[in-house]
Enzyme design. Structure first.
Site, short mmCIF file in Angstrom:
data_model
loop_
_atom_site.label_atom_id
_atom_site.label_comp_id
_atom_site.label_asym_id
_atom_site.label_seq_id
_atom_site.Cartn_x
_atom_site.Cartn_y
_atom_site.Cartn_z
N ASP A 13 0.81 -1.22 0.00
CA ASP A 13 0.00 0.00 0.00
C ASP A 13 0.84 1.27 0.00
OD1 ASP A 13 -2.26 -1.63 0.09
OD2 ASP A 13 -2.22 -1.70 2.28
N LYS A 16 1.77 2.30 -5.06
CA LYS A 16 2.38 1.82 -6.31
C LYS A 16 1.45 2.06 -7.50
CE LYS A 16 2.45 -2.24 -4.37
NZ LYS A 16 2.03 -1.88 -3.00
N GLY A 40 -4.59 -4.27 -3.86
CA GLY A 40 -5.59 -3.25 -4.13
C GLY A 40 -4.84 -1.97 -4.47
N HIS A 41 -4.83 -1.61 -5.74
CA HIS A 41 -4.04 -0.45 -6.19
C HIS A 41 -5.01 0.66 -6.60
CE1 HIS A 41 -0.36 -3.20 -7.22
NE2 HIS A 41 -0.75 -3.30 -5.97
N GLN A 227 2.03 -5.91 -3.39
CA GLN A 227 2.47 -6.02 -1.99
C GLN A 227 3.74 -5.16 -1.80
OE1 GLN A 227 1.58 -9.41 -3.54
NE2 GLN A 227 -0.37 -8.51 -3.03
P1 GDP Z 1 -0.88 0.44 -3.54
O1 GDP Z 1 -1.46 -0.86 -3.10
O2 GDP Z 1 0.60 0.49 -3.30
O3 GDP Z 1 -1.21 0.80 -4.96
O4 GDP Z 1 -1.52 1.55 -2.60
P2 GDP Z 1 -3.08 1.69 -2.17
O5 GDP Z 1 -3.84 2.18 -3.34
O6 GDP Z 1 -3.55 0.44 -1.52
O7 GDP Z 1 -2.97 2.76 -1.01
C1 GDP Z 1 -2.47 4.04 -1.25
C2 GDP Z 1 -3.58 5.06 -0.86
O8 GDP Z 1 -3.01 6.35 -0.77
C3 GDP Z 1 -4.67 5.17 -1.90
O9 GDP Z 1 -5.89 5.45 -1.25
C4 GDP Z 1 -4.24 6.39 -2.73
O10 GDP Z 1 -5.32 7.05 -3.38
C5 GDP Z 1 -3.64 7.25 -1.66
N1 GDP Z 1 -2.54 8.14 -2.10
C6 GDP Z 1 -1.61 7.93 -3.07
N2 GDP Z 1 -0.69 8.91 -3.06
C7 GDP Z 1 -1.05 9.76 -2.07
C8 GDP Z 1 -0.47 10.96 -1.54
O11 GDP Z 1 0.58 11.42 -1.95
N3 GDP Z 1 -1.14 11.54 -0.50
C9 GDP Z 1 -2.29 11.05 0.02
N4 GDP Z 1 -2.86 11.71 1.02
N5 GDP Z 1 -2.84 9.91 -0.44
C10 GDP Z 1 -2.23 9.28 -1.46
P1 IMO Z 2 -0.91 -4.11 -2.30
O1 IMO Z 2 -0.47 -4.63 -3.66
C1 IMO Z 2 -0.90 -4.61 2.02
C2 IMO Z 2 -0.88 -8.69 3.54
C3 IMO Z 2 -2.12 -9.17 4.26
C4 IMO Z 2 -1.50 -10.15 5.24
C5 IMO Z 2 -0.38 -10.78 4.43
C6 IMO Z 2 -0.74 -12.12 3.81
O2 IMO Z 2 -2.22 -3.43 -2.32
O3 IMO Z 2 0.19 -3.33 -1.69
P2 IMO Z 2 -2.29 -12.82 1.76
O4 IMO Z 2 -3.75 -12.61 1.52
O5 IMO Z 2 -1.41 -12.25 0.69
O6 IMO Z 2 -1.93 -14.25 2.06
O7 IMO Z 2 -1.98 -12.01 3.13
O8 IMO Z 2 -0.06 -9.85 3.41
N1 IMO Z 2 -1.11 -8.16 2.18
C7 IMO Z 2 -1.07 -6.88 1.87
N2 IMO Z 2 -0.90 -5.79 2.66
N3 IMO Z 2 -1.02 -4.46 0.67
C8 IMO Z 2 -1.16 -5.54 -0.12
O9 IMO Z 2 -1.16 -5.46 -1.47
C9 IMO Z 2 -1.24 -6.82 0.47
N4 IMO Z 2 -1.40 -8.06 0.00
C10 IMO Z 2 -1.31 -8.89 1.05
O10 IMO Z 2 -2.79 -8.12 4.92
O11 IMO Z 2 -0.91 -9.45 6.31
MG MG Z 3 -2.95 -1.58 -1.79
#
Ligand code: GDP
Ligand code: IMO
Ligand code: MG
Length: 448
Positions: A13, A16, A40-41, A227
C-alpha cells in the site's frame, strides 16, 4: 534497455498504483507478475477513483498493452468482475489485456483453506491474510499434484482433472470444516469455471513469449510490483508475509523476463510506515501520532477495509529492501499526511537485547523485540497538497526527504502530496539514474 520496475519497499500500500499510472505514459506494456487479488491499487484522476486488484494499473491509459503473467495466482471471477467494472465506466479492456495460460487458478477450496488456516500459526498470532486464497493456491502450485493452471481449463481432460482434485480436497476439508458443511460439487465448479474460461478465452496467451519478443524488439515495459518487499515470502518478515516474491527479486521469475532487461528500479515508500494484518511493525504508534497518520492518510485497506497499523518511517527496514530490490531511485508518497506534526521521527537503528543494530533481522522474533532508535526532525504545518514544485516545499519537508535519501543511499526522484495524478513532483535528482550504492556495513566478528 527497456524495463522499469516499481517495487513497494514496505508492507504494501505504498501507492504503487498511483505511480504506475503516472509512468504508464512512457511505456508500451504494463505487467503484473506476482500476487493476485490480495492487491488493491488505487488510481485517482480527474475526480474519479479506480481500484485495481489483478488488472495492471496501466489499463486506464490508451495505447498501452497490459499483461498478467504466469507468476500471478488468478481468481477468474475477480478478474471478470474487474473487467466488467472498468468497461461499464468506459475503460476499454478487450484487446488490451493478456493473461498467461501459465497462471495458476484460484478455486473455491483455496478460499476455504485460507479462511480455515489463518490464525492457526503455532505460538499464536494470525497472519491476517486477505482471505483471497493466495497462500493455498501458491501452495498447490509448488506441490504440483493438485494445481490447475489457466491453460488447463481449455483442455479436453479439464473435467477429469478437476474431479480428481475435488475428490482430494473434499477428503482434506472434511477433517477441518464444521459438521454439516456441504462438500465441493465438481459438476457445479466445472460449469462455473468453464463459463469463466469462455469469457476469458480471447485474453489468454503465452505471455512469456510475448514479453521476450517485446523486450528484444525494444518495447518499453513497466513491471508493477504488488504487496511490498517486507511481505516477500523468502526475504520478508516470515511467516507474516504473502506467498510470492514481492521484492525486486521476483520480477524475473514472475514474468519470465530476465533481470538484464530492467534498467530502472523505482523503490516506492510512504513517508511513514503502515502494515495491515499481523506481524511486527517496530515503529508502530498506537497513540495520537498513529491516529493522525491513519485519519490524514485514510489508512484503511483497499481490499479488506481493515484499519492499517501506522508508525514512523523505518529506515532500517527500507534500506534493507532497497538493497534487496536493487533500487536506483526512490518515490516518496503521501508526504502531505505528515503535515501538522511538530516533530517527525525516523528510525535509524534497532536496539535488540541491548545491542544496537542497523541490519534488518532475519528472524521475526528478533524483529518483534527490536526497539527503534529514532532521529528527530522538525515537522511542518503547511498543507502540501497544492505544492507542485520540489523547491516550493517547506524547508522541513525538503530536509525530511533528503534524510530519507541519505539513509537509504538512493536519490528521491519522485514526491507525492495527494492521491491525484497531478499531485506529484519530479525532483532534479531523477536524472541521477545510477547512484553509487553504499557498501554493506561489515559485520562485527562474532565473539565467543
Ligand atoms: P498500492 O497498493 O501500493 O497501490 O496503494 P493503495 O492504493 O492500496 O494505497 C495508497 C492510498 O493512498 C490510496 O488510497 C491512494 O489514493 C492514496 N494516495 C496515493 N498517493 C497519495 C499521496 O501522496 N497523498 C495522500 N494523502 N494519499 C495518497
Ligand atoms: P498491495 O499490492 C498490504 C498482507 C495481508 C496479510 C499478508 C498475507 O495493495 O500493496 P495474503 O492474503 O497475501 O496471504 O496475506 O499480506 N497483504 C497486503 N498488505 N497491501 C497488499 O497489497 C497486500 N497483499 C497482502 O494483509 O498481512
Ligand atoms: Mg494496496
Amino acid at each position: 534497455m527497456p524495463g522499469t520496475c516499481v517495487i513497494g519497499l514496505q508492507w504494501g500500500d505504498e501507492a504503487k498504483g498511483k505511480l504506475v499510472d503516472i509512468l504508464t505514459g512512457n511505456h508500451d506494456i504494463v505487467v503484473r507478475y506476482q500476487g493476485g487479488a490480495n492487491a488493491g491499487h488505487t488510481v485517482v484522476s480527474a475526480g474519479q477513483t479506480w481500484k485495481l486488484s489483478l488488472i495492471p494499473s496501466g489499463i486506464l491509459r490508451d495505447g498501452v498493452a497490459c499483461v498478467i503473467t504466469g507468476g500471478v495466482v488468478l481468481d477468474p471471477a475477480r478478474v471478470i468482475e474487474e473487467i466488467d467494472g472498468l468497461e461499464s465506466r468506459g475503460v476499454r479492456v478487450a484487446g488490451k489485456l493478456q493473461i498467461s495460460d501459465r497462471a495458476h487458478v484460484v478455486f473455491p477450496w483455496h478460499i476455504a483453506e485460507d479462511r480455515l488456516l489463518d490464525g492457526s500459526l503455532s505460538g499464536g498470532g494470525a497472519i491476517g491474510t486477505t482471505g483471497r486464497g493466495i497462500g493455498p493456491c501458491y501452495r498447490d502450485k509448488v506441490g504440483r499434484a493438485l494445481a490447475i493452471r489457466l491453460g488447463d481449463l481449455y483442455r479436453d481432460d479439464f473435467r477429469a482433472r478437476l474431479g480428481h482434485v475435488v475428490d482430494f480436497k473434499n477428503r482434506l476439508l472434511s477433517g477441518w470444516q464444521a459438521a454439516g458443511t456441504p462438500p465441493l460439487d465438481a459438476d457445479a465448479i466445472h460449469a462455473q469455471y468453464a463459463g469463466y474460461a469462455e469469457r476469458l478465452r480471447s485474453c489468454v496467451a503465452d505471455t512469456t513469449a510475448y514479453l521476450l519478443d517485446a523486450v528484444e524488439d525494444g518495447k518499453r515495459v513497466l513491471f508493477e510490483g504488488a504487496q511490498g518487499a517486507l511481505l516477500d515470502i523468502d526475504h520478508g518478515t516470515f511467516p507474516f508475509v504473502t506467498s510470492s516474491n514481492s521484492s525486486g527479486v521476483g520480477v524475473a521469475s514472475g514474468s519470465g523476463v530476465p533481470g538484464r532487461w530492467v534498467d530502472r528500479v523505482i523503490g516506492v515508500v510512504k513517508a511513514y510506515s503502515t502494515r495491515v494484518g499481523g506481524g511486527p511493525l517496530p515503529t508502530e504508534q498506537d497513540n495520537a501520532v498513529g491516529q493522525h497518520l491513519r485519519e490524514r492518510g485514510r489508512e484503511y485497506g483497499t481490499v479488506t477495509m481493515r484499519p492499517r497499523r501506522c508508525g514512523w518511517f523505518d529506515a532500517v527496514a527500507a534500506r534493507y529492501t532497497a538493497r534487496l530490490s536493487g533500487v536506483d531511485e526512490l518515490a516518496v508518497m503521501l508526504l502531505d499526511v505528515l503535515g501538522g506534526l511538530d516533530e517527525l521521527r525516523i528510525c535509524t537503528a534497532y536496539e535488540i537485547d541491548g545491542r544496537r543494530v542497523t541490519q534488518f533481522p532475519s528472524h521475526v522474533t528478533d524483529l518483534a523485540r527490536a526497539v527503534p532508535v529514532y532521529e528527530s526532525l522538525p515537522g511542518w504545518q503547511d498543507d502540501l497538497t497544492t505544492v507542485r514544485d520540489h523547491a516550493a516545499l517547506p524547508a522541513a519537508a525538503r530536509r525530511y526527504l533528503e534524510r530519507i535519501g541519505e539513509l537509504l543511499g538512493r536519490p528521491v526522484s519522485i514526491v507525492s502530496v495527494g492521491p491525484d495524478r497531478d499531485q506529484t513532483m519530479f525532483c532534479e535528482s531523477s536524472t541521477t539514474r545510477r547512484p553509487s550504492w553504499p557498501r554493506p556495513q561489515p559485520r562485527a566478528p562474532a565473539t565467543a
